[in-house]
Design a protein around this motif. Structure first.
Motif, PDB file in Angstrom:
ATOM      1  N   PRO A  22       0.536  -1.447   0.301  1.00  0.00           N
ATOM      2  CA  PRO A  22      -0.143   0.264  -0.136  1.00  0.00           C
ATOM      3  C   PRO A  22       1.318   1.142   0.280  1.00  0.00           C
ATOM      4  O   PRO A  22       0.715   2.481  -0.375  1.00  0.00           O
ATOM      5  N   GLU A  23       1.719   1.099   0.429  1.00  0.00           N
ATOM      6  CA  GLU A  23       2.921   2.326   0.727  1.00  0.00           C
ATOM      7  C   GLU A  23       4.161   2.757  -0.581  1.00  0.00           C
ATOM      8  O   GLU A  23       5.222   2.791  -0.253  1.00  0.00           O
ATOM      9  N   TYR A  24       3.830   1.557  -1.553  1.00  0.00           N
ATOM     10  CA  TYR A  24       4.436   2.080  -3.155  1.00  0.00           C
ATOM     11  C   TYR A  24       5.609   3.359  -2.984  1.00  0.00           C
ATOM     12  O   TYR A  24       4.162   3.993  -3.615  1.00  0.00           O
ATOM     13  N   ILE A  25       6.416   3.071  -3.363  1.00  0.00           N
ATOM     14  CA  ILE A  25       7.024   4.461  -3.514  1.00  0.00           C
ATOM     15  C   ILE A  25       6.900   4.454  -5.198  1.00  0.00           C
ATOM     16  O   ILE A  25       7.287   3.577  -5.900  1.00  0.00           O
ATOM     17  N   GLN A  26       6.746   5.388  -5.856  1.00  0.00           N
ATOM     18  CA  GLN A  26       6.917   5.595  -7.061  1.00  0.00           C
ATOM     19  C   GLN A  26       7.517   6.610  -7.801  1.00  0.00           C
ATOM     20  O   GLN A  26       7.193   7.817  -7.098  1.00  0.00           O
ATOM     21  N   HIS A  27       8.469   6.530  -8.425  1.00  0.00           N
ATOM     22  CA  HIS A  27       8.715   7.109  -9.648  1.00  0.00           C
ATOM     23  C   HIS A  27       9.201   8.444 -10.268  1.00  0.00           C
ATOM     24  O   HIS A  27       8.921   8.205 -10.847  1.00  0.00           O
ATOM     25  N   ASN A  28       7.037   7.667 -10.847  1.00  0.00           N
ATOM     26  CA  ASN A  28       7.436   7.899 -12.037  1.00  0.00           C
ATOM     27  C   ASN A  28       6.498  10.126 -11.206  1.00  0.00           C
ATOM     28  O   ASN A  28       5.927   9.861 -11.111  1.00  0.00           O
ATOM     29  N   PRO A  29       6.924  10.905 -11.618  1.00  0.00           N
ATOM     30  CA  PRO A  29       6.410  11.915 -11.304  1.00  0.00           C
ATOM     31  C   PRO A  29       5.207  12.145 -12.086  1.00  0.00           C
ATOM     32  O   PRO A  29       4.456  13.008 -11.022  1.00  0.00           O
ATOM     33  N   GLU A  30       4.525  11.632 -12.863  1.00  0.00           N
ATOM     34  CA  GLU A  30       3.037  11.606 -13.356  1.00  0.00           C
ATOM     35  C   GLU A  30       2.099  10.957 -12.464  1.00  0.00           C
ATOM     36  O   GLU A  30       0.926  11.147 -12.876  1.00  0.00           O
ATOM     37  N   VAL A  31       3.036  10.357 -11.907  1.00  0.00           N
ATOM     38  CA  VAL A  31       1.703   8.946 -11.094  1.00  0.00           C
ATOM     39  C   VAL A  31       2.304   9.077  -9.469  1.00  0.00           C
ATOM     40  O   VAL A  31       3.607   9.550  -8.552  1.00  0.00           O
ATOM     41  N   ALA A  32       1.068   9.246  -8.081  1.00  0.00           N
ATOM     42  CA  ALA A  32       1.215   9.773  -6.811  1.00  0.00           C
ATOM     43  C   ALA A  32       2.370   8.083  -6.405  1.00  0.00           C
ATOM     44  O   ALA A  32       1.667   7.913  -6.888  1.00  0.00           O
ATOM     45  N   ASP A  33       2.751   8.686  -5.358  1.00  0.00           N
ATOM     46  CA  ASP A  33       3.285   6.950  -4.617  1.00  0.00           C
ATOM     47  C   ASP A  33       1.597   6.193  -3.933  1.00  0.00           C
ATOM     48  O   ASP A  33       0.558   7.062  -3.807  1.00  0.00           O
ATOM     49  N   GLY A  34       1.600   5.490  -3.661  1.00  0.00           N
ATOM     50  CA  GLY A  34       0.699   4.557  -3.052  1.00  0.00           C
ATOM     51  C   GLY A  34       0.264   3.629  -4.272  1.00  0.00           C
ATOM     52  O   GLY A  34       0.063   3.804  -5.348  1.00  0.00           O
ATOM     53  N   ALA A  35       0.377   2.643  -3.756  1.00  0.00           N
ATOM     54  CA  ALA A  35      -0.643   1.265  -4.792  1.00  0.00           C
ATOM     55  C   ALA A  35      -1.931   1.253  -5.481  1.00  0.00           C
ATOM     56  O   ALA A  35      -2.335   1.201  -6.529  1.00  0.00           O
ATOM     57  N   ALA A  36      -3.146   1.972  -5.141  1.00  0.00           N
ATOM     58  CA  ALA A  36      -3.839   2.838  -5.263  1.00  0.00           C
ATOM     59  C   ALA A  36      -3.690   3.591  -6.580  1.00  0.00           C
ATOM     60  O   ALA A  36      -4.206   3.668  -7.357  1.00  0.00           O
ATOM     61  N   ALA A  37      -3.149   4.669  -6.344  1.00  0.00           N
ATOM     62  CA  ALA A  37      -2.194   5.128  -7.371  1.00  0.00           C
ATOM     63  C   ALA A  37      -1.888   4.930  -8.195  1.00  0.00           C
ATOM     64  O   ALA A  37      -2.361   5.459  -9.502  1.00  0.00           O
ATOM     65  N   PHE A  38      -1.260   3.531  -8.045  1.00  0.00           N
ATOM     66  CA  PHE A  38      -0.567   3.182  -9.116  1.00  0.00           C
ATOM     67  C   PHE A  38      -1.662   2.302 -10.261  1.00  0.00           C
ATOM     68  O   PHE A  38      -1.951   2.391 -11.334  1.00  0.00           O
ATOM     69  N   LYS A  39      -2.507   1.672  -9.338  1.00  0.00           N
ATOM     70  CA  LYS A  39      -3.514   0.816  -9.933  1.00  0.00           C
ATOM     71  C   LYS A  39      -4.415   1.895 -11.333  1.00  0.00           C
ATOM     72  O   LYS A  39      -5.407   1.771 -12.215  1.00  0.00           O
ATOM     73  N   ALA A  40      -4.884   2.785  -9.804  1.00  0.00           N
ATOM     74  CA  ALA A  40      -5.637   3.962 -10.926  1.00  0.00           C
ATOM     75  C   ALA A  40      -4.896   4.342 -12.229  1.00  0.00           C
ATOM     76  O   ALA A  40      -5.764   4.690 -13.371  1.00  0.00           O
ATOM     77  N   ALA A  41      -3.609   4.582 -12.246  1.00  0.00           N
ATOM     78  CA  ALA A  41      -3.512   5.043 -13.486  1.00  0.00           C
ATOM     79  C   ALA A  41      -2.834   4.209 -14.227  1.00  0.00           C
ATOM     80  O   ALA A  41      -2.698   4.399 -15.675  1.00  0.00           O
ATOM     81  N   ALA A  42      -2.298   3.007 -13.788  1.00  0.00           N
ATOM     82  CA  ALA A  42      -2.563   2.002 -15.063  1.00  0.00           C
ATOM     83  C   ALA A  42      -3.941   1.311 -16.094  1.00  0.00           C
ATOM     84  O   ALA A  42      -4.072   1.382 -16.713  1.00  0.00           O
ATOM     85  N   ALA A  43      -5.073   1.814 -14.652  1.00  0.00           N
ATOM     86  CA  ALA A  43      -6.818   1.372 -15.423  1.00  0.00           C
ATOM     87  C   ALA A  43      -6.250   2.719 -16.714  1.00  0.00           C
ATOM     88  O   ALA A  43      -7.252   1.941 -17.792  1.00  0.00           O
ATOM     89  N   LYS A  44      -6.433   3.609 -16.539  1.00  0.00           N
ATOM     90  CA  LYS A  44      -6.025   4.667 -17.224  1.00  0.00           C
ATOM     91  C   LYS A  44      -5.225   4.217 -18.928  1.00  0.00           C
ATOM     92  O   LYS A  44      -5.869   3.915 -19.063  1.00  0.00           O
ATOM     93  N   TRP A  45      -3.920   4.253 -18.005  1.00  0.00           N
ATOM     94  CA  TRP A  45      -3.528   3.290 -19.684  1.00  0.00           C
ATOM     95  C   TRP A  45      -3.650   2.022 -20.635  1.00  0.00           C
ATOM     96  O   TRP A  45      -3.040   2.471 -21.387  1.00  0.00           O
ATOM     97  N   PHE A  46      -4.140   1.234 -19.932  1.00  0.00           N
ATOM     98  CA  PHE A  46      -4.634   0.109 -20.040  1.00  0.00           C
ATOM     99  C   PHE A  46      -5.887  -0.241 -21.001  1.00  0.00           C
ATOM    100  O   PHE A  46      -6.371  -0.914 -21.610  1.00  0.00           O
ATOM    101  N   GLU A  47      -6.098   0.875 -20.976  1.00  0.00           N
ATOM    102  CA  GLU A  47      -8.102   1.331 -21.736  1.00  0.00           C
ATOM    103  C   GLU A  47      -7.965   1.200 -23.343  1.00  0.00           C
ATOM    104  O   GLU A  47      -6.694   1.137 -24.120  1.00  0.00           O
TER     105      GLU A  47
END
Length: 82
Positions: A22-47
């Motif tokens: 859950p506390e995942y550190i994201q190094h992409n400046p366009e995506v917030a830290d955390g698993a939930a933020a990563f999952k939300a971003a990926a959902a958009k990428w994968f559409e």
């Protein structure tokens, strides 16, 4: 490598729940830290993107940074030659 195939090849967002803290550190400046933020971003990428086979060439890490070199014939489902 199972995570990378499931997440980026199969476009299966449940991989985040299985592999990412859950506390995942994201190094992409366009995506917030955390698993939930990563999952939300990926959902958009994968559409609308097809499943693909991930061809991992190399994996390396340094502290909390991980480098994965993959071969891919498409970029988000589009051939770079189109």
């Amino acid at each position: 490598m199972d995570f990378y195939q499931q997440m980026f090849g199969d476009k299966d967002l449940s991989a985040v729940d299985k592999y990412i803290a859950p506390e995942y550190i994201q190094h992409n400046p366009e995506v917030a830290d955390g698993a939930a933020a990563f999952k939300a971003a990926a959902a958009k990428w994968f559409e609308g993107q097809p499943k693909t086979k991930v061809d991992v060439q190399r994996i390396a890490s340094d502290g909390d940074l991980v480098f994965i070199h993959v071969k891919n014939k498409t970029l988000m489902g589009v051939s770079p030659l189109q």
